[in-house]
Design a protein around this motif. Sequence first.
Motif, PDB file in Angstrom:
ATOM      1  N   PHE A  75      24.244  35.779 -17.592  1.00  0.00           N
ATOM      2  CA  PHE A  75      23.623  34.464 -17.515  1.00  0.00           C
ATOM      3  C   PHE A  75      23.660  33.730 -18.846  1.00  0.00           C
ATOM      4  O   PHE A  75      23.723  32.495 -18.883  1.00  0.00           O
ATOM      5  CB  PHE A  75      22.181  34.572 -16.999  1.00  0.00           C
ATOM      6  CG  PHE A  75      22.059  34.149 -15.566  1.00  0.00           C
ATOM      7  CD1 PHE A  75      22.050  32.811 -15.215  1.00  0.00           C
ATOM      8  CD2 PHE A  75      21.990  35.090 -14.562  1.00  0.00           C
ATOM      9  CE1 PHE A  75      21.959  32.407 -13.897  1.00  0.00           C
ATOM     10  CE2 PHE A  75      21.905  34.713 -13.238  1.00  0.00           C
ATOM     11  CZ  PHE A  75      21.891  33.367 -12.900  1.00  0.00           C
ATOM     12  N   MET A  76      23.633  34.449 -19.948  1.00  0.00           N
ATOM     13  CA  MET A  76      23.761  33.796 -21.244  1.00  0.00           C
ATOM     14  C   MET A  76      25.143  33.166 -21.390  1.00  0.00           C
ATOM     15  O   MET A  76      25.277  32.030 -21.860  1.00  0.00           O
ATOM     16  CB  MET A  76      23.501  34.810 -22.366  1.00  0.00           C
ATOM     17  CG  MET A  76      22.048  35.226 -22.490  1.00  0.00           C
ATOM     18  SD  MET A  76      21.775  36.543 -23.709  1.00  0.00           S
ATOM     19  CE  MET A  76      22.217  35.710 -25.233  1.00  0.00           C
ATOM     20  N   LEU A  77      26.193  33.878 -20.969  1.00  0.00           N
ATOM     21  CA  LEU A  77      27.543  33.331 -21.032  1.00  0.00           C
ATOM     22  C   LEU A  77      27.697  32.155 -20.070  1.00  0.00           C
ATOM     23  O   LEU A  77      28.311  31.134 -20.402  1.00  0.00           O
ATOM     24  CB  LEU A  77      28.565  34.423 -20.692  1.00  0.00           C
ATOM     25  CG  LEU A  77      28.755  35.522 -21.744  1.00  0.00           C
ATOM     26  CD1 LEU A  77      29.607  36.650 -21.182  1.00  0.00           C
ATOM     27  CD2 LEU A  77      29.392  34.957 -23.010  1.00  0.00           C
ATOM     28  N   ALA A  78      27.129  32.299 -18.863  1.00  0.00           N
ATOM     29  CA  ALA A  78      27.237  31.223 -17.872  1.00  0.00           C
ATOM     30  C   ALA A  78      26.538  29.963 -18.346  1.00  0.00           C
ATOM     31  O   ALA A  78      27.085  28.852 -18.241  1.00  0.00           O
ATOM     32  CB  ALA A  78      26.650  31.688 -16.534  1.00  0.00           C
ATOM     33  N   SER A  79      25.328  30.115 -18.880  1.00  0.00           N
ATOM     34  CA  SER A  79      24.593  28.935 -19.340  1.00  0.00           C
ATOM     35  C   SER A  79      25.266  28.295 -20.548  1.00  0.00           C
ATOM     36  O   SER A  79      25.284  27.063 -20.679  1.00  0.00           O
ATOM     37  CB  SER A  79      23.145  29.313 -19.674  1.00  0.00           C
ATOM     38  OG  SER A  79      23.090  30.273 -20.720  1.00  0.00           O
ATOM     39  N   ALA A  80      25.835  29.107 -21.440  1.00  0.00           N
ATOM     40  CA  ALA A  80      26.554  28.553 -22.596  1.00  0.00           C
ATOM     41  C   ALA A  80      27.746  27.721 -22.132  1.00  0.00           C
ATOM     42  O   ALA A  80      27.987  26.620 -22.637  1.00  0.00           O
ATOM     43  CB  ALA A  80      27.009  29.680 -23.521  1.00  0.00           C
ATOM     44  N   ALA A  81      28.503  28.237 -21.160  1.00  0.00           N
ATOM     45  CA  ALA A  81      29.636  27.487 -20.629  1.00  0.00           C
ATOM     46  C   ALA A  81      29.173  26.189 -19.971  1.00  0.00           C
ATOM     47  O   ALA A  81      29.818  25.139 -20.102  1.00  0.00           O
ATOM     48  CB  ALA A  81      30.406  28.339 -19.622  1.00  0.00           C
ATOM     49  N   GLY A  85      30.247  22.412 -21.076  1.00  0.00           N
ATOM     50  CA  GLY A  85      30.813  21.507 -20.078  1.00  0.00           C
ATOM     51  C   GLY A  85      30.017  20.227 -19.932  1.00  0.00           C
ATOM     52  O   GLY A  85      30.593  19.124 -19.820  1.00  0.00           O
ATOM     53  N   ASN A  86      28.689  20.342 -19.944  1.00  0.00           N
ATOM     54  CA  ASN A  86      27.841  19.144 -19.841  1.00  0.00           C
ATOM     55  C   ASN A  86      28.041  18.212 -21.027  1.00  0.00           C
ATOM     56  O   ASN A  86      28.066  16.983 -20.873  1.00  0.00           O
ATOM     57  CB  ASN A  86      26.365  19.550 -19.750  1.00  0.00           C
ATOM     58  CG  ASN A  86      25.986  20.040 -18.371  1.00  0.00           C
ATOM     59  OD1 ASN A  86      26.671  19.758 -17.384  1.00  0.00           O
ATOM     60  ND2 ASN A  86      24.905  20.785 -18.289  1.00  0.00           N
ATOM     61  N   ASP A  87      28.181  18.795 -22.219  1.00  0.00           N
ATOM     62  CA  ASP A  87      28.382  17.966 -23.410  1.00  0.00           C
ATOM     63  C   ASP A  87      29.716  17.224 -23.348  1.00  0.00           C
ATOM     64  O   ASP A  87      29.835  16.104 -23.854  1.00  0.00           O
ATOM     65  CB  ASP A  87      28.317  18.822 -24.667  1.00  0.00           C
ATOM     66  CG  ASP A  87      26.886  19.077 -25.120  1.00  0.00           C
ATOM     67  OD1 ASP A  87      25.966  18.672 -24.376  1.00  0.00           O
ATOM     68  OD2 ASP A  87      26.684  19.668 -26.186  1.00  0.00           O
ATOM     69  N   ILE A  88      30.718  17.849 -22.740  1.00  0.00           N
ATOM     70  CA  ILE A  88      32.002  17.177 -22.581  1.00  0.00           C
ATOM     71  C   ILE A  88      31.885  16.023 -21.591  1.00  0.00           C
ATOM     72  O   ILE A  88      32.340  14.904 -21.852  1.00  0.00           O
ATOM     73  CB  ILE A  88      33.084  18.180 -22.121  1.00  0.00           C
ATOM     74  CG1 ILE A  88      33.346  19.213 -23.209  1.00  0.00           C
ATOM     75  CG2 ILE A  88      34.372  17.448 -21.760  1.00  0.00           C
ATOM     76  CD1 ILE A  88      34.268  20.347 -22.778  1.00  0.00           C
ATOM     77  N   TYR A 118      36.836  26.134 -25.667  1.00  0.00           N
ATOM     78  CA  TYR A 118      35.618  26.923 -25.867  1.00  0.00           C
ATOM     79  C   TYR A 118      34.992  27.275 -24.523  1.00  0.00           C
ATOM     80  O   TYR A 118      34.611  28.428 -24.272  1.00  0.00           O
ATOM     81  CB  TYR A 118      34.654  26.115 -26.726  1.00  0.00           C
ATOM     82  CG  TYR A 118      33.430  26.855 -27.220  1.00  0.00           C
ATOM     83  CD1 TYR A 118      33.421  28.233 -27.371  1.00  0.00           C
ATOM     84  CD2 TYR A 118      32.279  26.149 -27.557  1.00  0.00           C
ATOM     85  CE1 TYR A 118      32.300  28.893 -27.842  1.00  0.00           C
ATOM     86  CE2 TYR A 118      31.155  26.800 -28.032  1.00  0.00           C
ATOM     87  CZ  TYR A 118      31.165  28.171 -28.170  1.00  0.00           C
ATOM     88  OH  TYR A 118      30.062  28.816 -28.638  1.00  0.00           O
ATOM     89  N   CYS A 119      34.917  26.299 -23.637  1.00  0.00           N
ATOM     90  CA  CYS A 119      34.339  26.517 -22.313  1.00  0.00           C
ATOM     91  C   CYS A 119      35.165  27.526 -21.517  1.00  0.00           C
ATOM     92  O   CYS A 119      34.619  28.421 -20.869  1.00  0.00           O
ATOM     93  CB  CYS A 119      34.250  25.190 -21.570  1.00  0.00           C
ATOM     94  SG  CYS A 119      33.366  25.272 -19.991  1.00  0.00           S
ATOM     95  N   VAL A 120      36.468  27.392 -21.577  1.00  0.00           N
ATOM     96  CA  VAL A 120      37.345  28.333 -20.879  1.00  0.00           C
ATOM     97  C   VAL A 120      37.174  29.746 -21.434  1.00  0.00           C
ATOM     98  O   VAL A 120      37.146  30.731 -20.680  1.00  0.00           O
ATOM     99  CB  VAL A 120      38.816  27.878 -20.996  1.00  0.00           C
ATOM    100  CG1 VAL A 120      39.759  28.970 -20.497  1.00  0.00           C
ATOM    101  CG2 VAL A 120      39.038  26.595 -20.198  1.00  0.00           C
ATOM    102  N   GLY A 121      37.039  29.857 -22.751  1.00  0.00           N
ATOM    103  CA  GLY A 121      36.830  31.163 -23.360  1.00  0.00           C
ATOM    104  C   GLY A 121      35.530  31.809 -22.905  1.00  0.00           C
ATOM    105  O   GLY A 121      35.485  33.017 -22.623  1.00  0.00           O
ATOM    106  N   LEU A 126      32.803  35.646 -19.276  1.00  0.00           N
ATOM    107  CA  LEU A 126      31.910  35.860 -18.140  1.00  0.00           C
ATOM    108  C   LEU A 126      32.642  36.575 -17.008  1.00  0.00           C
ATOM    109  O   LEU A 126      32.095  37.489 -16.382  1.00  0.00           O
ATOM    110  CB  LEU A 126      31.363  34.518 -17.649  1.00  0.00           C
ATOM    111  CG  LEU A 126      30.536  34.553 -16.362  1.00  0.00           C
ATOM    112  CD1 LEU A 126      29.285  35.401 -16.541  1.00  0.00           C
ATOM    113  CD2 LEU A 126      30.168  33.136 -15.932  1.00  0.00           C
ATOM    114  N   GLY A 127      33.886  36.154 -16.745  1.00  0.00           N
ATOM    115  CA  GLY A 127      34.660  36.804 -15.700  1.00  0.00           C
ATOM    116  C   GLY A 127      34.851  38.285 -15.962  1.00  0.00           C
ATOM    117  O   GLY A 127      34.756  39.113 -15.047  1.00  0.00           O
ATOM    118  N   ALA A 128      35.103  38.643 -17.222  1.00  0.00           N
ATOM    119  CA  ALA A 128      35.269  40.057 -17.580  1.00  0.00           C
ATOM    120  C   ALA A 128      33.982  40.835 -17.330  1.00  0.00           C
ATOM    121  O   ALA A 128      34.009  41.977 -16.863  1.00  0.00           O
ATOM    122  CB  ALA A 128      35.692  40.173 -19.035  1.00  0.00           C
TER     123      ALA A 128
END
Length: 322
Positions: A75-81, A85-88, A118-121, A126-128
């Motif tokens: 959830f930390m990785l998901a929320s960071a992404a 994304g929101n900032d973009i 950065y978002c893709v990373g 998260l996928g891993a």
Amino acid sequence: MHVMGSTGVPRNSRHPDSPPDQAAGGRLQWVVDLVHLARPLHSVKALIFVPLALIDAWPWNVTVAGGIAWAVTAFMLASAAVYVGNDIVDRHRDGRHEIKRHRPIASGRVRVSVGYLYCVGLLASLGAVLVFAPFPSWPVLAYLGLNVAYSLVLKHVPLVDLGAVGLGFVLRVVQGYLAIGGAIAGWLLVTVFAISVLFLIGKRRQELLGAGATHRPALHGYTVELTSWLMQVTAVFALISGLMYLGTGAPLSRDYGQTAMVLSAPFALFIVFRYLQIQLMDRNNGDPVRNLLRDRALLCASALWAITLSIPFMLHHSSVFV
């Protein structure tokens, strides 16, 4: 022997340290901006709501702790992404806001292309994590889908925006319970939803008092008076549902559940009163996370409440294992 320039100053002595210093400072600022993009302070949301499942996981063991740590990381990785994304997406609107225009992407310090990478990373990381997760991870995926819908549509719809954010907190709790394989108490989910909506209404109110409704379309559906009423109604709802959870839904026997409910009532009332006092009387930044972490009265009351509430839980568990 120095080679002299036309000004009589050795060419290799003109500000010899400036380019390296500026480059180092630029790299450091760039790293700091990337950290800020991920909103590390808001990781406390995952650290608080996902581990709520530990209430029902006694006795704790390495498997339980590992599952919770895995869910928190996801959830930390998901929320960071989501924040990146929101900032973009909001960079043009944020650029017109007095405070948000200083954000890394809105200010131009971080390029949009870098933000996408950065978002893709973050999503790849998260996928891993999810691929190797030893438990169902659909709440994390639902959270990502919900936030895509929120960024594109839901955040522009008054009242619906509140429910969408509240549901994100509920999904954190659900993921924690899936990580330990425990049953979820309905009153707990209702309480989490009500508390998160209460915080968000307070944030909307401060936004109206600060920059007005110009930077967020959904704010046109709110007024300061309406948010005051909504906060009062939601506060009552949160109090009742929270006490009902302790009395009937918490992993306690009937007697200890009633004791926990009675002991919690004064602390819960004070915390709600204090939060309403901050929001209705003081003008602040409206960020509920910062308000909670900086207010000494809230921190002290929460700590005393946690200590007091631990007593019936310890007595219950000791009676079970005797």
